[in-house]
Design an enzyme around this catalytic site. Structure first.
Site, short mmCIF file in Angstrom:
data_model
loop_
_atom_site.label_atom_id
_atom_site.label_comp_id
_atom_site.label_asym_id
_atom_site.label_seq_id
_atom_site.Cartn_x
_atom_site.Cartn_y
_atom_site.Cartn_z
N SER A 294 40.71 16.21 5.11
CA SER A 294 42.06 15.86 4.40
C SER A 294 42.56 14.67 4.90
O SER A 294 41.93 13.35 4.83
CB SER A 294 42.84 17.03 4.37
N ASP A 305 34.89 2.41 6.13
CA ASP A 305 34.52 1.47 4.93
C ASP A 305 34.82 0.05 5.34
O ASP A 305 34.02 -0.94 5.17
CB ASP A 305 35.59 2.07 3.76
N LYS A 319 37.21 17.59 2.53
CA LYS A 319 38.27 17.86 1.46
C LYS A 319 39.05 16.52 1.15
O LYS A 319 39.91 15.90 1.64
CB LYS A 319 39.37 18.77 2.25
#
Length: 393
Positions: A294, A305, A319
């Site tokens: 999460s 990224d 999640k």
């Protein structure tokens, strides 16, 4: 695991709402009830049976609460109804202070209640509970027969009260029972130290995300004095997530200025959250495992990224959805999955997880070393140190 008893209870109780809905439709549009008889008429029949045949009787308020619980619980593993006691537990968890046994629990897997780690100085730590332990029974209640929110509500309670938990420890394949006395639990979510015998490497553990976590990290970074360090290891293992805005602030310290996460609602509208803090700009390694979930994945996904750090460990839980808490009457609430989130490069990690840059698992039976005080590290932390040294040399 499918729970026949709870499902049957939820379905029967949902009839109360069905009856009210049916009567309302009958008054407004007459024949509509007849057209939808198979869908709503059977709910009316069940309510009639409860009123006329059920042995113990029940209150209409209880039926309505049960109906809400059944409807919301049928949506997905993360949506739930909180009664007054459960809502209090949820709010205390978000605020970071409560009475209980002192464990961080993973709620990522809805079929298990996994101990991610005991809180330092807590009843759970004193009793010897460890990361990876699975709670299977609380007092006389089998955890598999109730929701995670209900299980957490039972574990928490008034300081000084007693609770007994049955534990299954996967790494030794053993079961045991411990009795604990609940205490006041003030949960620090961020702790930082110098790595033992490597004073030039900082190690920061973030155990979960509540509303204070971003501010806690800022305070820890200031107190540690980053000028003393050549690099940082951020441990997000066993971090089940939590408050989204806290994750955004944490990630903002770890990536250059720009987008942190894209939150997408049911209509496809995208709300891009930008950096809210000053990038610390130093070599970073992020530790992850299968319990990193999460909000912790928001941080991990942003770092991966941007390439501002290296992820070491195992693939995260996956999640990639966001829950919103809606207060119903001041005492109860519903927690609904309302959005999904995408990483800065718009990768959807839900049910997929984030693969680390350097994959390494703990050895069988190996205990994770969270904020170690001695220069003895588990396999994942050892690899993280190795990777960071390559960056700073």
């Amino acid at each position: 695991m499918f729970n026949r008893v709870n499902w049957k209870k939820a379905f029967i109780q949902a009839a109360a709402v069905g009856l009210i809905f049916c009567l309302g439709l009958a008054l407004v549009v007459g024949g509509f009830v007849l057209v939808n008889y198979d869908h709503l008429g059977r709910l009316m029949r069940v309510v009639y049976l409860i009123d006329t045949q059920y042995l113990n009787g029940t209150s209409r308020a209880g039926l309505v609460d049960g109906a809400i619980d059944g409807m919301v619980g049928s949506l997905d593993p993360y949506s739930s109804f909180q009664d007054a006691e459960e809502n209090k537990v949820l709010m205390n968890s978000i605020q970071g202070t409560f009475g209980g046994i002192g464990v961080h629990l993973s709620t990522a897997d809805p079929e298990k209640l996994v101990v991610m780690r005991p809180i330092k100085g807590s009843p759970a730590e004193r009793a010897g509970l460890e990361a990876g332990d699975i709670i299977t029974k609380i007092d006389e209640t089998d955890v598999s027969t109730i929701s995670q929110d209900e299980a957490v509500a039972i574990l928490r309670g008034e300081p000084g009260s007693k609770v007994t938990v049955k534990i299954y420890r996967p790494k030794t394949k053993t079961e045991f029972t411990v009795s604990l006395i609940r205490d006041y639990i003030n949960v620090p979510t961020v702790e930082g130290i110098s790595l033992p015998e490597r004073s030039d490497i900082g190690l920061i553990d973030i155990s979960s995300f509540n509303i204070n976590t971003g501010d806690e990290l800022e305070k820890v970074l200031r107190e540690m004095d980053l000028t003393k360090y050549k690099g940082l290891i951020i441990d997000l293992r066993y971090n089940y997530g939590g408050e989204v805005n806290a994750a955004i602030k944490v990630a903002s310290f770890l990536v250059p200025e720009g987008s942190i996460v894209h939150i997408v609602n049911r209509n496809g509208v995208v709300d891009t959250k930008e950096s809210t803090a000053e990038y610390i700009d130093m070599p970073i390694v992020i530790l992850t495992n299968e319990y990193t979930a999460s909000a912790a994945e928001i941080v991990s996904g942003a770092v991966k990224d941007y390439g501002s750090g290296t992820l070491v460990g195992t693939k995260t839980y996956g999640k990639g959805v966001v829950q919103t808490v809606f207060t119903l009457d001041g005492n109860t609430s519903v927690k609904l999955t309302t959005d999904k989130y995408l990483t800065p490069k718009k990768n959807d990690i839900n049910k997929l997880g984030i693969k680390p840059d350097v994959e390494v698992e703990l050895k069988e039976g190996e205990k994770p070393t969270i904020l170690p005080t001695e220069p003895v590290f588990d396999s994942q932390l050892s690899k993280a140190v190795e990777v960071l040294l390559q960056k700073i040399q």
